[in-house]
Design a protein around this motif. Structure first.
Motif, PDB file in Angstrom:
ATOM      1  N   ASN A   1       0.846  -1.182   0.000  1.00 55.81           N
ATOM      2  CA  ASN A   1       0.000   0.000   0.000  1.00 55.81           C
ATOM      3  C   ASN A   1       0.893   1.248   0.000  1.00 55.81           C
ATOM      4  OD1 ASN A   1      -1.477   2.249   0.975  1.00 55.81           O
ATOM      5  ND2 ASN A   1      -2.959   0.913   1.951  1.00 55.81           N
TER       6      ASN A   1
ATOM      7  N   TRP B   1       0.460   3.576   3.109  1.00 55.84           N
ATOM      8  CA  TRP B   1       1.055   2.938   4.304  1.00 55.84           C
ATOM      9  C   TRP B   1       2.569   3.097   4.243  1.00 55.84           C
ATOM     10  CZ3 TRP B   1      -1.000   0.021   8.454  1.00 55.84           C
ATOM     11  CH2 TRP B   1      -0.080  -0.727   9.193  1.00 55.84           C
ATOM     12  N   THR B   2       3.161   2.735   3.090  1.00 52.36           N
ATOM     13  CA  THR B   2       4.611   2.796   2.926  1.00 52.36           C
ATOM     14  C   THR B   2       5.129   4.214   3.127  1.00 52.36           C
ATOM     15  OG1 THR B   2       4.544   0.932   1.393  1.00 52.36           O
ATOM     16  CG2 THR B   2       6.510   2.301   1.330  1.00 52.36           C
TER      17      THR B   2
ATOM     18  N   ASN C   1       3.945   6.576   4.894  1.00 56.79           N
ATOM     19  CA  ASN C   1       3.893   6.965   6.310  1.00 56.79           C
ATOM     20  C   ASN C   1       4.838   6.149   7.175  1.00 56.79           C
ATOM     21  OD1 ASN C   1       1.903   9.152   6.544  1.00 56.79           O
ATOM     22  ND2 ASN C   1       0.537   7.664   5.624  1.00 56.79           N
ATOM     23  N   ILE C   2       4.867   4.849   6.993  1.00 58.77           N
ATOM     24  CA  ILE C   2       5.697   3.998   7.853  1.00 58.77           C
ATOM     25  C   ILE C   2       7.182   4.281   7.626  1.00 58.77           C
ATOM     26  CG2 ILE C   2       6.011   1.903   6.444  1.00 58.77           C
ATOM     27  CD1 ILE C   2       4.697   1.408   9.843  1.00 58.77           C
TER      28      ILE C   2
ATOM     29  N   GLU D   1      -7.719  -4.541   1.934  1.00 60.87           N
ATOM     30  CA  GLU D   1      -6.405  -4.045   2.318  1.00 60.87           C
ATOM     31  C   GLU D   1      -5.828  -4.869   3.458  1.00 60.87           C
ATOM     32  OE1 GLU D   1      -6.317   0.099   3.216  1.00 60.87           O
ATOM     33  OE2 GLU D   1      -7.057   0.681   1.239  1.00 60.87           O
TER      34      GLU D   1
ATOM     35  N   GLY E   1      -3.103  -4.892   6.696  1.00 62.84           N
ATOM     36  CA  GLY E   1      -2.773  -3.906   7.722  1.00 62.84           C
ATOM     37  C   GLY E   1      -3.425  -4.292   9.021  1.00 62.84           C
TER      38      GLY E   1
ATOM     39  N   ALA F   1      -2.295   7.709  10.263  1.00 58.11           N
ATOM     40  CA  ALA F   1      -1.069   8.089   9.558  1.00 58.11           C
ATOM     41  C   ALA F   1      -0.027   8.648  10.522  1.00 58.11           C
ATOM     42  CB  ALA F   1      -1.388   9.093   8.458  1.00 58.11           C
TER      43      ALA F   1
ATOM     44  N   LEU G   1       1.584   5.855  12.335  1.00 63.67           N
ATOM     45  CA  LEU G   1       2.486   5.083  11.477  1.00 63.67           C
ATOM     46  C   LEU G   1       3.858   5.728  11.399  1.00 63.67           C
ATOM     47  CD1 LEU G   1       0.246   4.003   8.462  1.00 63.67           C
ATOM     48  CD2 LEU G   1       1.273   2.527  10.199  1.00 63.67           C
TER      49      LEU G   1
ATOM     50  N   TYR H   1       5.753   4.450  14.269  1.00 62.10           N
ATOM     51  CA  TYR H   1       5.356   3.068  14.551  1.00 62.10           C
ATOM     52  C   TYR H   1       6.491   2.235  15.143  1.00 62.10           C
ATOM     53  CZ  TYR H   1       3.877  -1.736  13.853  1.00 62.10           C
ATOM     54  OH  TYR H   1       3.573  -3.067  14.056  1.00 62.10           O
TER      55      TYR H   1
ATOM     56  N   GLN I   1       5.826  -4.299  10.781  1.00 64.04           N
ATOM     57  CA  GLN I   1       5.055  -3.333   9.997  1.00 64.04           C
ATOM     58  C   GLN I   1       4.273  -4.033   8.882  1.00 64.04           C
ATOM     59  OE1 GLN I   1       5.473  -1.834   6.663  1.00 64.04           O
ATOM     60  NE2 GLN I   1       6.898  -3.469   6.185  1.00 64.04           N
TER      61      GLN I   1
END
Length: 196
Positions: free
Chosen positions: A19, A22-23, A25-26, A49, A51, A58, A61, A64, A169
């Motif tokens: 995603n 996700w990527t 933000n993480i 999805e 997760g 966000a 994350l 995280y 993650q």
């Protein structure tokens, strides 16, 4: 970069991809991947999805970690330091070519930078892809796009995300009991990648 996987499960091909939101933000990226998610959905479809089932905001994350005393994104492992970017890339390529424990899957050079991202399969040891995925990836929908592991060559440094962070993650709802079954995996991954 987005990883895409096709996995045969009970005679059906499952397509999965990481995603981009996700990527971003993480991995604490500064730019939002505008349009990337929509383009992926148009090209590959989207039925659900991966997760955390309860969701992670966000902002959360961006800081995280799996739990207290576990590594964050910036707790990376330095696998080696070299005189130059070219030296680091050459050393990693030669090490991967000679390794019986790891296999190069891809290399992406970031234009205009001294950054090269290597995707590497771990073939043996406590961190072997097959060993880790048998324990962590047990749902009906497979998370194969978690693989391969990455080594970033930035300038003369070769870096990897800490295995405890990277696995967590990708599998944020992993129970501690399950995580303990792969407790040797993070060090095993670092050992293999550090030996390349």
């Amino acid at each position: 970069m987005v990883r895409v996987s096709v996995t045969q499960v009970a005679g059906t091909a499952q397509v999965a991809y990481t995603n981009p939101t996700w990527t971003a933000n993480i991995f604490r990226m500064t730019a939002e991947p505008e349009g990337v998610a929509a383009a992926l959905e148009k090209a590959l479809g989207r039925s659900e999805e991966f997760g955390s089932k309860s969701g992670i905001a966000a902002k959360s994350l961006r800081s995280y970690h799996y739990m207290l005393l576990m590594p964050y994104f910036d707790d990376q492992i330095e696998l080696g330091s070299f005189a130059s970017h070219a030296d680091a890339v050459a050393k990693l390529e030669a090490g991967l070519a000679a390794s019986a424990e790891a296999k190069l899957i891809y290399r992406v050079d970031v234009p205009g930078t001294e950054q090269s991202l290597f995707g590497v399969a771990i073939l043996s040891g406590a961190g072997a892809d097959e060993t880790v995925m048998k324990i962590t990836d047990t749902g009906a929908r497979r998370h194969t796009a978690h693989l391969p592991h990455e080594v970033l060559v930035a300038g003369g440094r070769a870096l990897m995300l800490h295995g405890k962070f990277r696995i967590a993650q990708s599998f944020p709802d992993l129970k501690m009991g399950t995580f303990m079954k792969i407790s040797g995996a993070p060090d095993g991954i670092a050992k293999v990648l550090g030996g390349c």
